[in-house]
Write an enzyme that holds these catalytic residues in place. Structure first.
Site, short mmCIF file in Angstrom:
data_model
loop_
_atom_site.label_atom_id
_atom_site.label_comp_id
_atom_site.label_asym_id
_atom_site.label_seq_id
_atom_site.Cartn_x
_atom_site.Cartn_y
_atom_site.Cartn_z
N HIS C 67 27.58 -9.61 -33.27
CA HIS C 67 26.76 -9.45 -32.06
C HIS C 67 27.18 -8.17 -31.33
O HIS C 67 26.34 -7.34 -30.98
CB HIS C 67 26.91 -10.67 -31.15
CG HIS C 67 26.40 -10.45 -29.76
ND1 HIS C 67 25.06 -10.34 -29.45
CD2 HIS C 67 27.06 -10.29 -28.57
CE1 HIS C 67 24.92 -10.13 -28.15
NE2 HIS C 67 26.12 -10.10 -27.59
N ASP C 96 9.34 20.78 -30.53
CA ASP C 96 9.88 19.66 -31.31
C ASP C 96 11.38 19.70 -31.09
O ASP C 96 11.89 20.47 -30.28
CB ASP C 96 9.55 19.82 -32.81
CG ASP C 96 9.61 18.48 -33.54
OD1 ASP C 96 10.67 17.82 -33.48
OD2 ASP C 96 8.60 18.07 -34.16
N TRP C 132 34.46 -6.84 -31.87
CA TRP C 132 33.92 -5.48 -32.02
C TRP C 132 34.98 -4.43 -31.71
O TRP C 132 34.83 -3.27 -32.06
CB TRP C 132 32.66 -5.27 -31.18
CG TRP C 132 32.91 -4.83 -29.78
CD1 TRP C 132 33.18 -5.63 -28.72
CD2 TRP C 132 32.91 -3.48 -29.27
NE1 TRP C 132 33.37 -4.87 -27.59
CE2 TRP C 132 33.21 -3.55 -27.90
CE3 TRP C 132 32.70 -2.22 -29.85
CZ2 TRP C 132 33.31 -2.41 -27.09
CZ3 TRP C 132 32.79 -1.09 -29.04
CH2 TRP C 132 33.09 -1.19 -27.68
N SER C 160 25.57 9.43 -38.11
CA SER C 160 24.22 9.47 -37.56
C SER C 160 24.24 9.88 -36.09
O SER C 160 23.48 10.76 -35.66
CB SER C 160 23.57 8.11 -37.73
OG SER C 160 22.46 7.98 -36.87
N SER C 161 25.13 9.26 -35.33
CA SER C 161 25.21 9.59 -33.90
C SER C 161 25.58 11.04 -33.68
O SER C 161 25.04 11.70 -32.79
CB SER C 161 26.29 8.75 -33.21
OG SER C 161 25.92 7.44 -33.16
N HIS C 244 36.34 3.98 -24.27
CA HIS C 244 35.90 4.11 -22.89
C HIS C 244 34.78 5.13 -22.73
O HIS C 244 33.76 4.83 -22.13
CB HIS C 244 37.03 4.31 -21.89
CG HIS C 244 36.53 3.91 -20.54
ND1 HIS C 244 36.37 2.59 -20.20
CD2 HIS C 244 36.01 4.63 -19.54
CE1 HIS C 244 35.79 2.52 -19.01
NE2 HIS C 244 35.57 3.74 -18.59
N GLU C 246 32.75 5.74 -24.91
CA GLU C 246 31.63 5.06 -25.56
C GLU C 246 30.82 4.22 -24.56
O GLU C 246 29.59 4.23 -24.59
CB GLU C 246 32.16 4.18 -26.70
CG GLU C 246 31.17 3.16 -27.25
CD GLU C 246 30.00 3.77 -28.02
OE1 GLU C 246 30.11 4.94 -28.42
OE2 GLU C 246 28.99 3.07 -28.21
N TYR C 248 30.41 4.79 -21.52
CA TYR C 248 29.60 5.70 -20.69
C TYR C 248 28.50 6.34 -21.50
O TYR C 248 27.44 6.65 -20.97
CB TYR C 248 30.50 6.74 -20.02
CG TYR C 248 31.39 6.10 -18.98
CD1 TYR C 248 30.86 5.14 -18.12
CD2 TYR C 248 32.72 6.41 -18.87
CE1 TYR C 248 31.65 4.52 -17.19
CE2 TYR C 248 33.52 5.78 -17.93
CZ TYR C 248 32.98 4.83 -17.09
OH TYR C 248 33.76 4.21 -16.17
N SER C 259 16.66 7.59 -12.97
CA SER C 259 16.40 8.72 -12.09
C SER C 259 15.00 9.30 -12.30
O SER C 259 14.52 10.10 -11.51
CB SER C 259 17.44 9.82 -12.31
OG SER C 259 18.72 9.30 -12.09
N HIS C 293 43.09 1.37 -19.18
CA HIS C 293 42.84 0.24 -18.28
C HIS C 293 42.30 -0.96 -19.05
O HIS C 293 42.16 -2.03 -18.49
CB HIS C 293 41.91 0.63 -17.12
CG HIS C 293 40.51 0.98 -17.52
ND1 HIS C 293 39.82 2.01 -16.96
CD2 HIS C 293 39.68 0.44 -18.43
CE1 HIS C 293 38.62 2.08 -17.50
NE2 HIS C 293 38.51 1.14 -18.39
N HIS C 294 42.00 -0.75 -20.33
CA HIS C 294 41.64 -1.89 -21.17
C HIS C 294 42.89 -2.57 -21.71
O HIS C 294 42.80 -3.53 -22.47
CB HIS C 294 40.79 -1.43 -22.36
CG HIS C 294 39.47 -0.85 -21.95
ND1 HIS C 294 38.33 -1.60 -21.86
CD2 HIS C 294 39.12 0.41 -21.59
CE1 HIS C 294 37.33 -0.83 -21.46
NE2 HIS C 294 37.78 0.38 -21.29
N THR C 319 30.17 7.11 -9.30
CA THR C 319 29.19 6.06 -9.60
C THR C 319 28.51 5.61 -8.31
O THR C 319 27.30 5.39 -8.28
CB THR C 319 29.87 4.87 -10.29
OG1 THR C 319 30.71 5.38 -11.32
CG2 THR C 319 28.86 3.93 -10.89
N LYS C 322 25.78 7.91 -7.26
CA LYS C 322 24.51 7.72 -7.96
C LYS C 322 23.70 6.59 -7.34
O LYS C 322 22.50 6.72 -7.11
CB LYS C 322 24.77 7.42 -9.45
CG LYS C 322 25.53 8.54 -10.14
CD LYS C 322 25.43 8.43 -11.64
CE LYS C 322 24.13 9.01 -12.13
NZ LYS C 322 24.19 10.40 -12.51
N ARG C 441 37.71 -15.03 -23.34
CA ARG C 441 36.55 -14.64 -24.13
C ARG C 441 36.81 -14.96 -25.60
O ARG C 441 37.93 -15.20 -26.01
CB ARG C 441 36.25 -13.17 -23.94
CG ARG C 441 37.31 -12.24 -24.50
CD ARG C 441 37.15 -10.83 -24.01
NE ARG C 441 36.08 -10.13 -24.71
CZ ARG C 441 36.04 -8.79 -24.84
NH1 ARG C 441 36.97 -8.04 -24.31
NH2 ARG C 441 35.05 -8.22 -25.47
#
Lengths: 388, 183, 517
Positions: C67, C96, C132, C160-161, C244, C246, C248, C259, C293-294, C319, C322, C441
């Protein structure tokens, strides 16, 4: 033209978006450990660290709530007052350096305010010096081991809930998945230092009421501490994904008055001596089977299945297996020494001679397994360990 | 359609890819090790101590506590000679651990040290340690495994107890010469 | 030049047109969204009540892992690449994408990567079951044999990314219409430009991490294995150095979408355009220096904990800017509430709630209690689902009429919104309670005191899941038989080059560059 219903729907946006927030607001001070709907907040716990953490949590929570009320308040006001359907004409402003500076600086100041108590608590949390008692905590797939340093007391603490209860063949009792074969016992009012390590993968030892969570990492030793101010039973869990039975290795801490603790510790040491005596005794097949059934359910069934059926592709079946029906020495070898490179642990260090003999006997006789040497006595296990 | 400026941009960006990949594989691990060694991050101890031993600080006593852990499938008997020793900073001590291969197979073990609290790790100096090398034992064989160490007198005053933990891993199936360099 | 699309399957297989490729990305990500969503339904069904009823714990772990992987890498990342493909050339006045053939390749390797990943479900040992975040040694020494397929899958997805990002940067830097200076670009282009740089910086780090795993598993190295002198904690540092930024990468393009939508339906220009750009850049920069911080419970030295706490708290500042800017954009506008706007408003509210819990999580001592609990699960679903997914749903409703010249069914869109919104909150709000009360979790089963809120959460998940089928129906119905629209400017308040093009957007955009004032 705006109908009343439409207005209601639009107003509903505000109400619904705020509802969860308000719900939390109303519920925040609750949190009795009575279960169910009332369990909404972090427990205050019984250590100074857990209480400080709780306080910071509440302060930051309320700051967030008020910022939320302010920001969403402005937003919902605009959504209500500045709707096109009300005929509001759009303004054209699109910048203001002053305003932007203000809302950069004020949040920064609020964050600095939050950082002060957080720093103080963190320092306390890290101060493991001058502990009265050291307990080593080792995470295994999927159980905990507690060793009281400086004594020969050490034991495994495993889930006591049965597989039958998990799979709905037996009722779920009050402490379903929160009960262990033997809790870790600590004295109230004494600073206990926990030295935490892992024996296979990373686990994490979490007891919310003690304000303790620390990873148990193989090859590394971590430390943390707790000083329980009130006696009680505090239940915690493994918090780092550690494989299949991650959810099935709970922690139970029994905090008792110091005298009671000393009595308990003395009894445990006497138990260790008694167990050595028991090893000499010869048991009947029935005795071993009964004991073996219990040990199997606790230590083996989660991988090898409640009826020895295993899990195809992952864990071998014991029902009809060559080892369980072959020479005793091979069977002893795999149970006592484990199998390197697999999930089969060396149970020789984890289970007593009596338990090992019982479970091996059980595996050699249960589920239709048949073999010549069907009884293994504790003395056989003891001798096997010596001879190797 | 795609003019050459776009290709140039793309090529330049593509260059960043191997650079970042190499950064992750070749720079981050040694950088992390160096960082650990300086800060004691993760309780990692430094390798063999080779400098002159400092003077003994006989004013102060430090307790060094020993822990032994068998990693999951390691069946050896493995224990420390005592729960702890007390010593003055600067004072060199020899301690002998005991291991026995209780299986019917020849095996090789590697002990991995770790120190708590983490900020004490870089003040515990080992001049000799069984953890610098792999330890092979034949079936049934036992061994005395010495470690010689001292505590640096610079040890922060707040630290009164240092825990030295060894985890024993089964490395029978592993190739290579051991991990002396990182211990 | 002005030829139409090729016929039949060749149009898609050999696609070089940014709109065709964008369309494929969007459908692919929606497929993955349904697949990852199905896995989530399995998870929530199992957690409906205590005890194991539907799956076994080892399969449960495969479901949570798949998932996470499918949603992050298969649904959310590709949906924004799809939107970028469609919209960036139209927004900056380009004919293009800059590198059309690479564009084709970067899309077409994705299905292979995910087929590789998903095929592990049918192999012996099962799919990846280590979460994950795949922490070593659970993902190395103790991994199922299929881990190699997972690693190659990640390599392909990463490639790909990276190609997609290179293409986007090359397009934005080289193909802007004359007069379209960087500071005139729509924020969606800006946020993607920043995101693409982040991707190029960190996807190779992820590739490095899985390559080291591959070496450890198959070639006897010990990067992450303590037995050989490695360190499992090093894995976490490398993973989160990727991880991290990622998160964002996932949310920054969403900022761009919001926006665009909020000014349109507020009929007022975006407030603080340049501060939006700087805030996004600041968030991107900070994302590189806060990763640990993780890891507040791994036992870092206190100095490390303090540093990562302070640095993380800083993120709240840009943040916040925004969010304040979006609210100020709405303030004194002339607001209407079409479906895209509803989703955008829900984004602002729910993303901010996710931001609040983010601030709470940043407080290192409090994180001792939150870490790896359902509180974290609630937090990141507020930013991932209500953030990234709500904004991409808003984007589809917003631009779909432009893409196909047909209007979606507004009533059905609104129903979809309300059911999604309510279902989402029923699912994830109670998870805050569960986490605070002590539920970790990735638990396949839980003790009885967590039963009530878990059941509520599961019911919410089924509602949210079902509402996405309505979305699928609405989109297909629009494409096939929606009311035709031809006004270039679909929305009264819309601004920007994409709205100067005819509706539906022609197969080739801006063959001659438009003039930008």
């Amino acid at each position: 033209m705006v109908s009343r219903a439409k207005r209601l729907v639009r107003g509903g946006i505000c109400a619904l978006a705020l509802a969860p927030l308000m719900h939390a607001l109303a519920a925040a001070p609750a949190a009795e450990n009575s279960g169910g709907w009332g369990l909404l907040n972090m427990p205050e716990g019984v250590t100074s660290v857990s209480r400080e953490i709780h306080d910071i949590h509440m302060v930051v929570f309320w700051i967030c709530v008020w910022i939320g009320v302010l920001v969403f308040g402005v937003m919902f006001y605009s959504m209500f007052a500045h709707r096109k359907s009300r005929g509001h004409k759009p303004a054209t402003f699109h910048e203001s350096t002053t305003v932007e500076l203000v809302w950069t600086i004020i949040p920064a100041l609020i964050l600095i305010v939050m950082a002060f108590p957080a720093t103080r608590t963190l320092k306390e949390l890290y101060d493991t010096s001058e502990a009265d008692l050291d307990i080593k905590v080792t995470g295994y797939q999927w159980k905990w081991r507690y060793d009281y340093l400086g004594t020969d007391v050490g034991y495994m603490s495993e889930l006591a809930t049965t597989q039958a209860s998990v799979y709905g063949q037996a009722p779920k009792t009050q402490f379903y998945l929160e009960e262990v074969t033997e809790p870790v016992v600590i004295p109230v009012g004494k600073k206990v230092r926990f030295l935490i390590t892992g024996a296979d993968v990373i686990h994490s030892w979490w007891v919310p009421e003690l304000g303790v969570k620390r990873d148990a990492i193989p090859g590394f030793v971590n430390e943390t501490w707790a000083l329980a101010k009130e006696p009680g039973i505090y239940r915690g869990r493994c918090a780092e994904l550690c494989g299949k039975d991650h959810a099935f290795m709970p922690i139970v801490v029994n905090a008792v008055p110091e005298e009671e603790f000393n009595t308990w510790l003395a009894a445990k040491q006497a138990d260790a001596a008694a167990l050595r005596e028991l090893t000499e005794k010869t048991f009947t097949l029935e005795e071993l089977m009964a004991k073996g059934d219990e040990v199997y359910g606790r230590s083996c069934a989660s991988c090898h299945g409640a009826s020895g059926e295993g899990i195809p592709g992952a864990f071998p079946a014991l029902k009809g297996s060559a080892i369980a029906q072959g020479p005793v020495a091979d069977h002893l070898d795999i149970v006592v020494n484990g199998k390197p490179g697999t999930a089969m642990q060396a149970f020789g260090a984890q289970l007593s001679e009596v338990d090992l003999a019982a479970v091996i006997t059980y595996e050699r006789n249960a589920w239709g397994n048949k073999t010549e040497d069907n009884i293994v006595q504790p003395a056989d296990v003891f001798q096997f360990k010596q001879e190797r | 359609m795609a003019g050459s400026p776009a290709r140039k941009t793309a090529l330049r960006l593509a260059l960043a890819v191997p650079v970042m990949f190499a950064f992750a594989v070749f720079v981050m691990p040694p950088l992390y090790d160096a960082f650990c060694e300086v800060t004691g991050l993760g309780g990692k101890t430094a390798g063999r101590y080779v400098n002159e031993a400092p003077a003994v600080d006989s004013e102060r006593m430090v307790k060094v506590q020993f822990l032994t852990t068998n990693n999951g499938t390691m069946p050896w008997e493995f224990r420390a000679p005592a729960e702890a020793v007390r010593l003055h900073p600067g004072e060199s001590t020899r301690v002998t651990f005991y291991a026995r291969n209780v299986t019917q197979h020849d095996m090789v073990a590697q002990a991995i040290p770790s120190v708590a609290p983490a900020n004490a790790a870089r003040y515990l100096h080992k001049t000799q340690c069984f953890c610098f090398n792999r330890q092979p034992l034949q079936a049934g064989e036992a061994a005395e495994m010495p470690v010689v160490f001292f505590v640096d007198p610079e040890l922060p005053a707040a630290v009164t107890t240092i825990t030295l933990s060894y985890t024993l891993f089964d490395v029978t199936d592993r190739q290579g010469a051991g991990v002396a360099a990182v211990n | 030049m002005a030829h139409g699309p090729a016929k039949g399957i060749r149009r898609w297989l050999f696609a070089t047109n940014h709109k065709d490729i964008g369309t494929m990305y969007l459908w692919f990500s929606f497929t993955m969204f349904l697949l990852g969503g199905f896995f989530a339904m399995v998870v929530r069904a199992e957690l409906f009540e205590p005890g194991m009823q539907i799956v076994r714990p080892e399969f449960f772990n495969q479901m949570t892992t798949m998932h996470g992987l499918i949603m992050v890498f298969g649904a959310i990342m590709p949906v924004f690449v799809g939107l970028a493909n469609w919209m960036i050339p139209m927004m900056i006045g380009a004919p293009d994408m800059a590198l059309p053939r690479m564009n084709n390749l970067s899309f077409w390797i994705l299905p292979f990567g995910f087929t590789l990943l998903a095929s592990t479900l049918f192999m012996e040992g099962g799919a990846p079951n280590f979460g994950w975040t795949f922490y070593a040694p659970l993902s190395t020494t103790y991994a199922p044999p299929t881990v190699n397929f997972f690693i190659f899958g990640i390599h392909i997805i990463g490639a790909s990314s990276i190609m997609g990002s290179i293409n986007i940067i090359a397009t934005i830097l080289n193909l802007r219409a004359p007069g379209m200076t960087l500071m005139k670009m729509p924020l969606f282009a800006w946020t993607w430009l920043i995101t693409a740089f982040l991707l190029i910086a960190v996807m190779p780090v992820l590739a490095g991490a899985v390559t080291m795993m591959l070496m450890d598993i198959n070639f006897g190295t010990s990067f992450f294995d303590a037995a050989g002198g490695g360190d499992p904690v090093l894995f976490q540092h490398i993973f989160w150095f990727f991880g991290h930024p990622e998160v964002y990468i996932i949310i920054i393009p969403a900022f761009g979408v919001i926006s665009a939508i909020i000014p349109t339906f507020s009929r007022k220009p975006l407030f603080g355009y340049s501060s939006m750009v700087y805030a996004t850049a600041a968030i991107a920069f900070l994302s590189f220096i806060v990763w640990a911080h993780h890891m507040f419970t791994v036992g870092m030295p206190i100095a490390g904990e303090l540093y990562f706490m302070y640095a993380t708290l800083l993120i709240a500042v840009p943040t916040g800017v925004k969010v304040f800017n979006w609210v100020s954009t709405m303030f004194r506008g002339a607001i209407t509430f079409e479906t895209p706007m509803l989703f955008a408003i829900a984004f602002v509210v729910l993303f901010t709630l996710g931001g609040f819990t983010g601030v709470m999580l940043a407080i290192a001592p409090a994180d001792i209690q939150y870490h790896d609990s359902y509180f974290v699960v609630a937090h990141f679903h507020y930013v991932m689902v209500a953030g990234a997914l709500f904004s991409s749903t808003a984007a589809v409703y917003y631009w779909l009429p432009k893409w196909c010249g047909r209007m979606y069914n507004e009533t059905m869109g609104k129903v979809h919104f309300w059911v999604s919104f309510i279902g989402f909150n029923i699912t994830f709000f109670p998870q805050h309670f569960l986490g605070l009360a002590g539920m970790p979790r990735r638990y396949a089963d839980y003790s009885l005191q967590f039963a009530d809120w878990n059941m509520v959460s599961s019911i919410g998940a089924f509602i949210y899941g079902a509402s996405q089928l309505l979305f699928l129906y609405n989109v297909i119905a629009t494409i096939v038989a929606g009311r035709k629209v031809s006004d270039p400017k679909i929305w009264e308040g819309a601004e920007g080059l994409e709205w100067t093009l005819p509706t539906p957007a022609p197969y080739h955009t801006f063959s001659t560059p438009p003039a930008v004032k």
